[in-house]
Enzyme design. Structure first.
Site, PDB file in Angstrom:
ATOM      1  N   GLY A  71     145.307 -81.457  55.698  1.00 17.48           N
ATOM      2  CA  GLY A  71     144.622 -81.588  56.977  1.00 17.48           C
ATOM      3  C   GLY A  71     143.118 -81.376  56.866  1.00 17.48           C
ATOM      4  CG  ASN A 151     144.716 -73.993  64.910  1.00 15.76           C
ATOM      5  OD1 ASN A 151     143.928 -74.690  65.555  1.00 15.76           O
ATOM      6  ND2 ASN A 151     144.302 -73.013  64.131  1.00 15.76           N
ATOM      7  N   GLY A 200     151.113 -82.288  55.694  1.00 16.33           N
ATOM      8  CA  GLY A 200     152.551 -82.207  55.412  1.00 16.33           C
ATOM      9  C   GLY A 200     153.176 -80.844  55.671  1.00 16.33           C
ATOM     10  CB  CYS A 325     140.755 -60.261  61.301  1.00 14.49           C
ATOM     11  SG  CYS A 325     140.169 -59.748  62.907  1.00 14.49           S
TER      12      CYS A 325
HETATM   13  C1  LIG Z   1     146.573 -76.129  59.327  1.00 10.99           C
HETATM   14  C2  LIG Z   1     145.592 -76.902  60.099  1.00 10.99           C
HETATM   15  C3  LIG Z   1     144.587 -77.645  59.451  1.00 10.99           C
HETATM   16  C4  LIG Z   1     144.405 -77.618  57.955  1.00 10.99           C
HETATM   17  O1  LIG Z   1     145.417 -78.290  57.258  1.00 10.99           O
HETATM   18  P1  LIG Z   1     145.596 -77.995  55.695  1.00 10.99           P
HETATM   19  O2  LIG Z   1     146.612 -78.997  55.255  1.00 10.99           O
HETATM   20  O3  LIG Z   1     146.086 -76.607  55.585  1.00 10.99           O
HETATM   21  O4  LIG Z   1     144.271 -78.211  55.047  1.00 10.99           O
HETATM   22  C5  LIG Z   1     143.720 -78.378  60.214  1.00 10.99           C
HETATM   23  N1  LIG Z   1     143.831 -78.419  61.554  1.00 10.99           N
HETATM   24  C6  LIG Z   1     144.783 -77.728  62.221  1.00 10.99           C
HETATM   25  C7  LIG Z   1     144.862 -77.819  63.705  1.00 10.99           C
HETATM   26  C8  LIG Z   1     145.683 -76.942  61.521  1.00 10.99           C
HETATM   27  O5  LIG Z   1     146.606 -76.248  62.173  1.00 10.99           O
END
Ligand SMILES: *Cc1c(COP(=O)(O)O)cnc(C)c1O
Length: 408
Positions: A71, A151, A200, A325
């Site tokens: 992501g 998130n 993923g 944190c």
């Molecule tokens: C986890 C997350 C990411 C990062 O994804 P990774 O695969 O861990 O790099 C980006 N955006 C949101 C909203 C996420 O929850």
């Protein structure tokens, strides 16, 4: 000891079917997808099949899907790529103040390169207002990047409306859909999405693999330079087993979306109702209904989030603090501050995020343990002492000098 994992917003377990689908691609069909020989061609076919699975999940064409390392990479590529590709048209980007750091820090980096970024505020539930997006648009705006779902607090953003607006104004629209995929239906055409990030490991696939959807005809340029993989847009030998796993995981997630969503929403609401009923001085963060089916986020007054997490861990419950944190940084979560929580309350926050494998027993276990843990933390909390001596309904001010971070 009973183990209850409720940190699925951080990462999920690879499901058994996904693992099974991946295994042959480590030792049997391990070829380089660019090779001419049959093992290479088999690998290539597997990547193509996964590309179809990912595309189908969001209503895209397979050739609009580019595999990445997750992501964060997808967000970086989408935003930096769009900024560079459109810099002759303008230098203004619109985002929100509650994005994931992969978006926020990328935007901050672009500001140092001369781009201008508007960080939109959100309402008390964490929703971006469409009027605010509209007002922020200038003739220099080249990109709007707003997440599909948050998130931390689980709030679902009005991305279909934002996409419509962006399309009308001829502005590229990117959405970080990492939390939304598999949780809420996403259709890149119906929602006018030009760029979409996914990962993923947030839907029971493996870590270290993600994808970026780039709408056909949208040119954002190459991000990773090197070989000609991913149609010359993203260099690097494909993470074959990871890609296969991600394809399988997204297929399962979308097939079961409706059923999982209903089941998880019921568990989520049982957890929320139980917490609010059993524990005094607790508030729910995020939207009551426009909310991810798996997300619970509450602020618990008079305690410190990290202390609560440690106690929960001892009881066998894995949760997460609403405050981001990390070691050395005690800054409360930017998301909780953006919805208007004072520092102290933001510090005492707890996120519990369900997975498709979570059960009613998990929820009952938390509802059994949590009230006692919070009571015992409050009994020794200096914040609670202030509360009792001041005998005030709201003793917490914005100065957090009296917080004892080493409380637990
Ligand atoms: C986890 C997350 C990411 C990062 O994804 P990774 O695969 O861990 O790099 C980006 N955006 C949101 C909203 C996420 O929850």
């Amino acid at each position: 000891m009973n183990k209850v994992y409720l940190d699925n917003a951080a990462t999920t377990a690879v499901s058994p079917e996904v693992l099974e689908a991946m295994l042959p691609y480590f030792t049997q069909i391990f070829g380089n997808a660019s090779s001419i020989h049959s093992t290479g061609r088999d690998a290539h076919r597997a990547v193509d099949a996964a590309r179809k699975q990912v595309a189908a999940a969001i209503g895209a064409l397979p050739q609009e899907i580019y595999f990445t390392a997750g992501g964060s990479e997808s967000d970086n590529w989408a935003i930096k790529g769009a900024a560079l590709a459109k810099k002759d048209k303008g230098n203004h980007i619109i985002t929100s103040s509650i994005e994931h750091h992969a978006v926020l820090h990328t935007c901050q980096w672009l500001e140092k390169q001369g781009f201008e970024v508007t960080y939109l505020p959100v309402d008390e539930y964490g929703r971006v207002r469409i009027e605010d997006v509209e007002k922020a648009v200038t003739d220099k705006t080249i990109l709007i990047t707003i997440m599909a779902a948050n998130n931390e607090i689980g709030t679902i953003e009005p991305i279909a409306e934002i996409g419509k607006l962006a399309r009308e104004k001829g502005i590229l629209f990117h959405t970080d859909a990492v939390q939304a995929i598999g949780a809420v239906p996403i259709d890149v055409n119906a929602m006018n999405i030009d760029l979409l990030s996914m990962s993923g490991h947030k839907f029971h696939g493996p870590k270290g693999v993600g994808a970026l959807y780039i709408r056909k005809g949208v040119k954002i340029g190459q991000y990773m330079h090197g070989g000609a993989q991913e149609r010359n847009q993203r260099a690097g030998t494909e993470n074959l087993a990871g890609i296969v796993g991600m394809g399988k995981a997204i297929e399962i997630a979308v097939q079961n979306l409706e059923a999982n969503s209903q089941r998880m929403t019921a568990l989520r609401d049982k957890l929320i109702t139980g917490i609010l009923k059993e524990i005094p001085d607790v508030r729910l963060n995020g939207h009551p209904t426009e909310r991810l089916p798996n997300n619970v986020n509450v602020s618990v007054r008079y305690i410190e989030g990290e202390a609560l997490l440690l106690r929960l861990d001892l009881a066998g419950i894995a949760g997460s603090s609403g405050s981001a944190c990390t070691s050395g940084s005690l800054d409360p979560s930017h998301v909780l501050l953006a919805i208007g929580l004072p520092h102290e309350i933001a510090h005492g926050s707890l996120r519990l995020s369900l997975g498709t494998d979570s059960t009613e027993e998990d929820v009952d276990f938390v509802l059994d343990k949590l009230p006692g843990i919070i009571k015992s933390l409050r009994d020794m909390s200096p914040l609670n002492f202030y509360n009792q001596t001041l005998n005030s309904s709201c003793p917490i001010d914005h100065d957090h000098g009296h917080m004892d971070e080493d409380d637990e």
